[in-house]
Motif scaffolding. Structure first.
Motif, short mmCIF file in Angstrom:
data_model
loop_
_atom_site.label_atom_id
_atom_site.label_comp_id
_atom_site.label_asym_id
_atom_site.label_seq_id
_atom_site.Cartn_x
_atom_site.Cartn_y
_atom_site.Cartn_z
N GLU A 22 0.84 -1.20 0.00
CA GLU A 22 0.00 0.00 0.00
C GLU A 22 0.88 1.26 0.00
OE1 GLU A 22 -2.90 -0.11 3.13
OE2 GLU A 22 -3.24 2.06 3.03
N ARG B 29 2.31 1.89 -3.38
CA ARG B 29 1.33 2.52 -4.29
C ARG B 29 1.18 4.00 -3.98
NH1 ARG B 29 -1.46 -2.17 -3.55
NH2 ARG B 29 -2.83 -1.30 -1.96
N GLN C 217 4.10 5.93 -5.34
CA GLN C 217 3.97 6.11 -6.81
C GLN C 217 2.93 7.18 -7.12
OE1 GLN C 217 3.06 2.20 -8.15
NE2 GLN C 217 5.18 1.68 -8.53
#
Ligand SMILES: Cc1ncc(COP(=O)(O)O)c(C=O)c1O
Length: 475
Positions: free
Chosen positions: A129, A132, A135
């Motif tokens: 998580e 992500r 990113q």
């Protein structure tokens, strides 16, 4: 004439190695006696012994005096004696200025079961998580990679931290919060601001060895005040020391899930501590690094919540509860804020804007509560499993108080058990822990040890605790 066939003892050793790899002998289990092995392969006992010795050199089996050979605990990474760097000797722990570094060196791949650092296994953190979210933050604001001065994200983070503080009962203005590289940096800044070399600082005993090393690095003296595993810092001892001891510049305390004892100071005692601090003009540096890892429904209220007179410098962090590698923490220093901001700017300038942005996202989204709850539940189950195993396997007379939060267990073995020697023996078998003598400048806790319960419970850990208990009985 040279033959390609390995000698008999190697053939036997290879056969056992295959059985070990296939799980026929689980880690920690007993292997056939030398005599039985010899009979099984139709060789003499010396050949069977040579096979075990070979496997021992490869760290696949462990010899136990008068008990025979056992399947070794798995060694992470490469096997065998490839590394010529010796493991640190537990005796090096008497050197105060190297204590932390010596324990850090135990994070060696030759030690298969590492229980010495107060950290949770990386798998317990939501790394997918967070990946992500990193990113996403970069896709949204690629310029964060080039940013190195505080920007709008830091203001977002400070507002989110002020909201988090409200949940803990602290009313703080967002501009009264300082983002740091964890509690280690916050305490260092506070000590540099409040003290001069040669000053005395009150600390708990047993105390987190990182703090002792920090004090020594700043040329400060530690005045150790007893800390009981049930209720924490002894206020009677503190008051006595303040009345009759040397001048004390400040106190560093961990009221919630203290390291190493796991002690939780009751609220009433927190109020009394502040009254004492007021009476004696004592500044309190509150280390709340473990506060978010409570097992009960209610998070402990920090001392700072009762601080009406600005006597408390509050230090918190996300390194245990959210993302260790972000190395982000924060502090609320009240009237000391301006001076600490200057010190912080001169020492570290600013914490990574990229990581601050991700932390702000997680706090704003409300996901921190969910992440924390999962971690707390896992740690509670792990601490319970470790505590059960220690109570089962350690010698009679061993004492252990189950903490209400955190990830540490403080184990008081019978007085005759020298845990530094125990560590020496345990390291040889691929198991580490933090020995009691690392937690005081005085040789007070030589029969104690601290076990980190940060890893999910497995049969390998059970075997390691059983082995430690057995070794402790022989000492
Ligand atoms: C009592 C205590 N304070 C501070 C720290 C370090 O905190 P941080 O990682 O936020 O620098 C630790 C780490 O184990 C600790 O046990």
């Amino acid at each position: 004439m040279a033959s390609d066939t390995p000698p008999l003892y190697r053939q036997i050793a290879d056969a056992i190695a295959r059985q070990l790899a296939a799980g026929e002998y689980p880690p920690g289990s007993r292997l056939p006696s030398v005599r039985a092995l010899a009979a099984r392969h139709g060789v003499n006992t010396l050949t069977a012994l040579a096979a075990y010795r070979h496997l021992e050199r490869e760290q696949r089996v462990v010899a136990r005096p008068r008990a025979g050979y056992y399947a070794a605990l798995p060694v992470a990474g490469s096997r065998g004696g490839e590394s010529s760097v010796p493991l640190p000797s537990p005796a090096a722990l008497v050197d105060l200025s190297r204590r932390m570094s010596t324990l850090l060196q135990l994070a060696d791949e030759r030690i298969a079961v590492q229980l010495h650092m107060a950290e949770a296994a990386p798998a317990l953190y939501p790394f997918a998580e967070l990946g992500r979210r990193l990113q996403f933050a970069l896709a949204r604001q690629p310029e964060l990679i080039g940013a190195q001065v505080p920007g709008p994200d830091q203001r977002r983070l400070m507002a989110a931290l002020a909201a988090l503080a409200v949940e803990r009962g602290l009313a703080l203005p967002a501009d009264g919060i300082l983002v740091t590289h964890g509690v280690t940096e916050s305490i260092s800044l506070a000590l540099r601001h409040l003290t001069r070399p040669g000053d005395t600082v009150a600390v708990e005993t047993p105390v987190y060895f990182g703090l002792l090393q920090q004090l020594e690095g700043l040329g400060l003296k530690a005045l150790e005040i007893p800390c009981a595993p049930a209720t924490g810092l002894s206020l009677e001892a503190l008051e006595f020391a303040l009345r009759h001891g040397p001048a004390v510049r400040c106190l560093v305390t961990v009221p919630s899930f203290q390291n190493p004892t796991g002690a939780l100071m009751p609220d009433e005692q927190r109020r009394r501590l502040l009254a004492i601090a007021r009476r004696h003009g004592l500044t309190v540096i509150e280390d709340d690094v473990f506060g978010d890892l409570h097992f009960g429904a209610q998070r402990p209220t920090p001392l700072k919540a009762w601080d009406r007179d600005g006597d408390v410098i509050y230090c918190a962090s996300f390194t245990k509860s959210f993302a260790p590698s972000f190395r982000l923490g924060w502090m609320a220093a009240g009237r000391h804020h301006a001076a600490l901001s200057l010190l912080c700017a001169s020492s570290t300038l600013v914490c990574s804007p990229l990581l601050q942005s991700v932390l702000a996202d997680v706090l704003e989204s409300g996901d921190y509560a969910r992440i924390r709850q999962r971690l707390r539940q896992q740690l509670q189950a792990q601490v319970q499993a470790f505590a059960d195993a220690i109570e089962h396997h350690f010698p009679r007379g061993t004492r252990l108080l189950r903490p209400h939060g955190g990830l540490l267990l403080w184990v008081e073995c019978p007085e005759s058990c020298d845990t530094t020697r125990l560590l020496q023996r345990a390291l040889a078998e691929g198991i580490s822990f933090a020995p009691g003598m690392a937690f005081s400048a005085e040789p007070r806790f030589g029969h104690c040890l601290r076990i980190s319960c940060g890893q999910p419970w497995t049969p390998v850990l059970e075997a390691a605790i059983a082995r430690l208990g057995k070794l402790a009985r022989t000492l």
